[in-house]
Design an enzyme around this catalytic site. Structure first.
Site, PDB file in Angstrom:
ATOM      1  N   ASP A   1      39.918  41.987  37.951  1.00  0.00           N
ATOM      2  CA  ASP A   1      38.612  41.515  37.490  1.00  0.00           C
ATOM      3  C   ASP A   1      37.667  42.321  38.510  1.00  0.00           C
ATOM      4  OD1 ASP A   1      36.270  39.791  37.460  1.00  0.00           O
ATOM      5  OD2 ASP A   1      37.180  38.151  37.768  1.00  0.00           O
TER       6      ASP A   1
ATOM      7  N   TYR B   1      39.861  32.730  49.173  1.00  0.00           N
ATOM      8  CA  TYR B   1      40.053  32.404  47.713  1.00  0.00           C
ATOM      9  C   TYR B   1      39.136  33.826  47.005  1.00  0.00           C
ATOM     10  CZ  TYR B   1      39.165  30.900  42.946  1.00  0.00           C
ATOM     11  OH  TYR B   1      39.192  31.133  41.648  1.00  0.00           O
TER      12      TYR B   1
ATOM     13  N   LYS C   1      42.223  33.247  40.957  1.00  0.00           N
ATOM     14  CA  LYS C   1      43.549  33.023  40.536  1.00  0.00           C
ATOM     15  C   LYS C   1      44.140  34.425  40.080  1.00  0.00           C
ATOM     16  CE  LYS C   1      46.280  29.122  40.698  1.00  0.00           C
ATOM     17  NZ  LYS C   1      45.738  28.490  41.812  1.00  0.00           N
TER      18      LYS C   1
END
Ligand code: 13P
Ligand code: 13P
Ligand code: MG
Ligand code: MG
Ligand code: MG
Length: 388
Positions: A11, A228, A231
């Site tokens: 990403d 974080y 995911k």
């Protein structure tokens, strides 16, 4: 002749939130791969996306974990991320966790699924790519494809598959592998992979000759980065036909939109919805989690295709059911089991909330003796006043 199929994804930023890859960033990555193809580093490539994840599908002769190929993917992601930054896209460079490439993208952020094979006379493969979920999302479908005779008729009626398959399972917490044979050790296998947040199927081999049948990306960005960063939206490569499951046996498990971890902020359970490329984007509550399946033939290393396998009315009812499940799950709002358990959430305020409230928690004995009694006293007083 050996050929390697490498699917490497990251990403690198997306338009209007964690929604969809911008075409200009795909073009930037494709330019890098076109140049590599011209130079002969790779034989062929296909650039695509699912949701906000940019996907590089490449064929070459350099084997798995090649620093040339991983370096090339890194270069393509860097170029794409530059465009993302220039366009001000959201979370530009999200998965590029380190600036120093050191020969292997494993552990850096991008996800990787690779297999080296000897090309059969016809070599059909399926590349699955999912967004807003984790590698363990492939546990259920891969089990059904390679171990469930109610899914895969070939396990029963094709002599070349009748011995079954071996599952290589990775314990993400310990970083250890175990290989389990199906059907003999099926219940042991299920005991592990029924916990998809911890035990993920990494590879599947045909038992009769150890031929590789499937591979999954199993990077865990949250563990890698120590914080974080999204995911680790997974990919998988599966070989089809002639001693492997038929194409339709490989697609069949995806007709059930099973619940996977991910969705909004990587912290919710939701149904995995199979979609065609045109719907390979995330909208409702940043989802629902989506998966695309592209079919190719590998021919002398070239990628013939793709065909967009879920772009088909045969999966309309699955999508409709997925929407109903999405409605049902969403109505739980912030409650488990829609929200993931505390240990699996990618975002949490729990430590801060607990810190803020720490002096207001009282132990049970003190509470019943003093606080509760006092509260009851207040109520009594109020009652007697009301009676006066
Ligand atoms: P064909 O006989 O068309 O090759 O099909 C075999 C098969 O695997 C169908 O599921
Ligand atoms: P991605 O991992 O796809 O970037 O999604 C992150 C997120 O928070 C979605 O709500
Ligand atoms: Mg994102
Ligand atoms: Mg994503
Ligand atoms: Mg993600």
């Amino acid at each position: 002749r050996r050929v390697t199929i490498s699917v490497i994804k990251a990403d690198i930023g997306s338009i209007a939130g964690h929604h969809k890859v911008h075409p200009d960033t795909m073009a930037a990555a494709a330019r890098v791969l076109a140049e590599a193809k011209r130079k002969g580093t790779i034989i062929d490539y296909y650039v695509t996306h699912v949701g906000d994840d940019l996907q590089l599908i490449m064929t070459h002769r350099k084997g798995v974990d090649s620093s040339d190929i991983h370096g090339l993917a890194w270069e393509a992601f860097k170029k794409a991320a530059e465009v993302a930054k220039e366009l001000g896209l959201y979370a530009a460079g999200q998965d590029l966790l380190s600036d120093a490439f050191s020969g292997n993208v494993r552990g850096l952020g991008p996800g990787v699924a690779e297999m080296e094979i000897v090309e059969r006379r016809s070599e059909p493969i399926v590349v699955f790519m999912a967004d807003k979920t984790e590698p363990g999302a492939f546990n259920l479908p891969l089990f059904k494809i390679f171990a469930d005779p109610f899914n895969t008729a070939g396990l029963v009626i094709d002599p070349r598959m009748h011995d079954g398959f071996k599952f290589e399972v990775l314990d993400l917490y310990e970083g250890k592998y175990v290989v389990l044979n199906s059907p003999e050790e099926m219940y042991d296998l299920l005991a592990l992979i029924g916990t998809p947040s911890r035990y993920v199927i990494k590879r599947v081999y045909r038992k009769s000759d150890d031929e590789i049948a499937a591979v999954v990306s199993s990077e865990r960005l949250n563990l890698i980065a120590g914080r974080y960063v999204g995911k680790d939206d997974p990919v998988a490569i599966v070989r089809a036909q002639s001693g492997f499951p038929a194409l339709g046996e490989i697609l069949e498990p995806f007709s059930f939109p099973h619940l996977v971890a991910g969705w909004m902020r990587g912290s919710h359970w939701g149904p995995l919805m199979p979609v065609g490329l045109r719907d390979a984007k995330c909208t409702r509550f940043d989802g629902p989690p989506r998966i695309i399946g592209l079919g190719f033939n590998i021919t002398k290393g070239r990628l013939i295709g793709p065909v967009d396998l879920f772009d088909d009315p045969a999966f309309d009812e699955t999508r409709r059911l997925a929407q109903q499940i999405a409605d049902y799950m969403r109505r739980h709002g912030p409650f488990m089991p829609h929200r993931l358990g505390p240990e699996e959430m990618e975002y949490t305020t729990l430590p801060q909330v607990l810190e803020k409230l720490k002096n207001r928690f009282t132990d049970a004995e003190y509470y019943t003796k003093y606080v509760h009694v006092k509260l009851r006293g207040v109520v009594k007083e109020a009652e007697s006043e009301a009676h006066d």
